[in-house]
Scaffold this active site. Structure first.
Site, PDB file in Angstrom:
ATOM      1  N   LYS A 283     -18.580  -8.040   8.289  1.00 10.24           N
ATOM      2  CA  LYS A 283     -17.849  -7.161   7.354  1.00 10.24           C
ATOM      3  C   LYS A 283     -17.805  -7.828   5.982  1.00 10.24           C
ATOM      4  O   LYS A 283     -16.853  -8.550   5.660  1.00 10.24           O
ATOM      5  CB  LYS A 283     -16.444  -6.904   7.884  1.00 10.24           C
ATOM      6  CG  LYS A 283     -15.555  -6.091   6.949  1.00 10.24           C
ATOM      7  CD  LYS A 283     -14.282  -5.622   7.628  1.00 10.24           C
ATOM      8  CE  LYS A 283     -13.361  -4.949   6.626  1.00 10.24           C
ATOM      9  NZ  LYS A 283     -12.223  -4.269   7.234  1.00 10.24           N
TER      10      LYS A 283
ATOM     11  N   GLU B 190     -15.309 -11.390   8.685  1.00 11.14           N
ATOM     12  CA  GLU B 190     -15.131 -10.813   7.345  1.00 11.14           C
ATOM     13  C   GLU B 190     -14.998 -11.907   6.297  1.00 11.14           C
ATOM     14  O   GLU B 190     -13.912 -12.436   6.072  1.00 11.14           O
ATOM     15  CB  GLU B 190     -13.884  -9.907   7.330  1.00 11.14           C
ATOM     16  CG  GLU B 190     -13.620  -9.271   5.974  1.00 11.14           C
ATOM     17  CD  GLU B 190     -12.397  -8.359   5.958  1.00 11.14           C
ATOM     18  OE1 GLU B 190     -11.747  -8.202   7.003  1.00 11.14           O
ATOM     19  OE2 GLU B 190     -12.095  -7.815   4.887  1.00 11.14           O
TER      20      GLU B 190
ATOM     21  N   ARG C 241       0.836  -1.213   0.000  1.00 10.97           N
ATOM     22  CA  ARG C 241       0.000   0.000   0.000  1.00 10.97           C
ATOM     23  C   ARG C 241       0.869   1.262   0.000  1.00 10.97           C
ATOM     24  O   ARG C 241       0.619   2.200  -0.745  1.00 10.97           O
ATOM     25  CB  ARG C 241      -0.906   0.020   1.231  1.00 10.97           C
ATOM     26  CG  ARG C 241      -1.885  -1.121   1.332  1.00 10.97           C
ATOM     27  CD  ARG C 241      -3.200  -0.827   0.631  1.00 10.97           C
ATOM     28  NE  ARG C 241      -4.138  -1.913   0.876  1.00 10.97           N
ATOM     29  CZ  ARG C 241      -4.217  -3.027   0.130  1.00 10.97           C
ATOM     30  NH1 ARG C 241      -3.446  -3.174  -0.926  1.00 10.97           N
ATOM     31  NH2 ARG C 241      -5.085  -3.972   0.438  1.00 10.97           N
TER      32      ARG C 241
ATOM     33  N   GLY D   7     -11.272  -2.670  -3.163  1.00 13.27           N
ATOM     34  CA  GLY D   7     -10.664  -2.227  -4.409  1.00 13.27           C
ATOM     35  C   GLY D   7     -11.503  -1.214  -5.175  1.00 13.27           C
ATOM     36  O   GLY D   7     -11.133  -0.813  -6.280  1.00 13.27           O
TER      37      GLY D   7
HETATM   38  C1  5MM Z   1     -10.296  -6.671   2.387  1.00 11.49           C
HETATM   39  O1  5MM Z   1      -9.406  -6.069   3.252  1.00 11.49           O
HETATM   40  C2  5MM Z   1      -9.958  -5.433   4.389  1.00 11.49           C
HETATM   41  C3  5MM Z   1     -10.731  -4.217   4.014  1.00 11.49           C
HETATM   42  O2  5MM Z   1      -9.908  -3.400   3.232  1.00 11.49           O
HETATM   43  P1  5MM Z   1     -10.498  -2.676   1.931  1.00 11.49           P
HETATM   44  O3  5MM Z   1     -11.549  -1.732   2.420  1.00 11.49           O
HETATM   45  O4  5MM Z   1      -9.295  -1.983   1.352  1.00 11.49           O
HETATM   46  O5  5MM Z   1     -11.042  -3.748   1.031  1.00 11.49           O
HETATM   47  C4  5MM Z   1      -8.806  -5.054   5.301  1.00 11.49           C
HETATM   48  O6  5MM Z   1      -9.258  -4.827   6.621  1.00 11.49           O
HETATM   49  C5  5MM Z   1      -7.783  -6.131   5.297  1.00 11.49           C
HETATM   50  O7  5MM Z   1      -8.285  -7.253   5.948  1.00 11.49           O
HETATM   51  C6  5MM Z   1      -6.543  -5.578   5.973  1.00 11.49           C
HETATM   52  O8  5MM Z   1      -6.014  -4.565   5.170  1.00 11.49           O
HETATM   53  C7  5MM Z   1      -5.508  -6.637   6.258  1.00 11.49           C
HETATM   54  O9  5MM Z   1      -5.136  -7.263   5.070  1.00 11.49           O
HETATM   55  P2  5MM Z   1      -3.963  -8.350   5.106  1.00 11.49           P
HETATM   56  O10 5MM Z   1      -3.880  -8.824   3.673  1.00 11.49           O
HETATM   57  O11 5MM Z   1      -2.736  -7.635   5.512  1.00 11.49           O
HETATM   58  O12 5MM Z   1      -4.349  -9.410   6.069  1.00 11.49           O
END
Ligand code: 5MM
Length: 339
Positions: free
Chosen positions: A220, A178, A34, A263
């Site tokens: 989520k 989630e 990121r 995304g």
């Molecule tokens: C899908 O990712 C979660 C929500 O992020 P977006 O709103 O950008 O879609 C996010 O909370 C995600 O679980 C975290 O960034 C942790 O991701 P990683 O890949 O590091 O476990």
């Protein structure tokens, strides 16, 4: 306070009017990616400064009710020397923690994933509680093709997500569950809806099997959208498809559904959340946000790794959070972006 009282209080704080959740819980590989998109190096110090900047944005507690952190952040301090979870509490924001350990290949499947992290989870939660975290998050992901996810992947992932939620509730911590259906691929909106529905049916079946109290979870999910290679539908179409799946799968006992952005662009995610809240028909849950990229991309762009840009970055954060706060009430209009 007992376990149930603690979870009740956390749910009430997370769902206050106008509030959503900031997901700032990127693991080391994800935050590296990121930040590098904006030419910023990911180091312990840049992550500390950046996440401290988010937690100390003046007035952010009016739009953000909770922040999900990565475990490193719980032990870091702001520039003023305050522990970052305490800095959140100072703004009446509930600190939370991502507790899954990422995905591995699901043995016996054709390359599908399962999320890991159940080993020693109870002990880890005891430590996170001592550091000030009051809620938790665990993410499953489902890749979509014409034939996948398989029954095996749906059931295996639902099982671990439910076991995680039961362990979190045993510690009095509200679990965010989630189940993310990925936007990668060329599937259409109907296929996303079918997979999202199947993932949630398996999830709520497993939550019941593991005696998880639905009153003290936050769901989520992804919004229902076609794969990335398709043109994006209007916000009204996304809202109708998303609410259709939620109504068929999510019991009214669940207090809050906080979408991931998955995304989408920042403004697209806000417009879609707004349309979901404006739509007619039954909506027995709070419908809010738990965005990562859609909240943070403009902040990281404004910061660009130069700490002299801190105020501009905080300004970008509060603007995005306010837009989503309005969308959470169905009162957003794109003209507000420049007003
Ligand atoms: C899908 O990712 C979660 C929500 O992020 P977006 O709103 O950008 O879609 C996010 O909370 C995600 O679980 C975290 O960034 C942790 O991701 P990683 O890949 O590091 O476990």
């Amino acid at each position: 306070m007992d376990r149930i009282g603690q979870m009740q209080q956390t749910i009430e704080r997370l769902t206050r009017p106008g509030r959503g959740i900031l997901a700032a819980d990127e693991s080391y590989p994800t935050i590296t990616k990121r930040l590098s998109d904006f030419g910023i190096e990911s180091t312990e110090e840049t992550r500390r400064f950046y996440r401290g900047l988010l937690a100390t944005t003046p007035g952010i507690g009016e739009s953000i009710g909770g922040v999900i952190f990565f475990e490193e952040t719980l032990g870091q301090r702001t520039d003023d020397g305050m522990a970052i979870p305490a800095a959140c509490e100072a703004q009446d924001i509930v600190p939370g923690i991502k507790v899954d350990k990422g995905t591995v290949e699901l043995a016996g499947s054709s390359g599908e994933k399962v999320t890991q992290g159940l080993d020693n989870l109870g002990d880890r939660l005891d430590g996170y509680l001592e550091q000030g975290a009051l809620f938790t998050k665990w993410r499953n992901l489902y890749a979509v093709t014409e034939t996948l996810p398989s029954r095996q992947a749906l059931d295996a992932n639902a099982e671990v997500l439910a076991r995680y939620a039961a362990i979190a509730q045993s510690r009095g911590m509200v679990p965010i569950v989630e189940p993310e259906v990925l936007m990668d691929g060329d599937h259409d909106l109907e296929r996303c809806a079918a997979v999202t529905e199947a993932a949630q049916v398996a999830l709520f079946d497993a939550l019941r099997r593991h005696n998880v109290a639905l009153e003290y979870i936050v769901l989520k999910p992804n919004m229902v959208l076609p794969g990335k290679r398709h043109a994006r539908p209007s916000a009204a179409v996304c809202a109708e498809a998303t609410l259709g799946v939620l109504r068929r799968t999510v019991p009214a006992a669940v207090p809050s559904i906080n979408f991931l952005s998955g995304g989408q662009t920042s403004e697209e995610a806000t417009a879609n959340l707004n349309a979901i809240n404006q739509a007619e028909g039954a909506k027995p849950w709070v419908l809010s946000f738990s965005f990562s990229r859609a909240l943070q991309n403009p902040v990281q762009a404004a910061w660009s790794g130069d700490n002299a840009n801190k105020q501009a970055a905080q300004q970008a954060f509060i603007h995005r959070a306010r837009m989503n706060s309005l969308a959470r009430a169905g009162r957003y209009d794109p003209s507000m972006e420049t007003a």
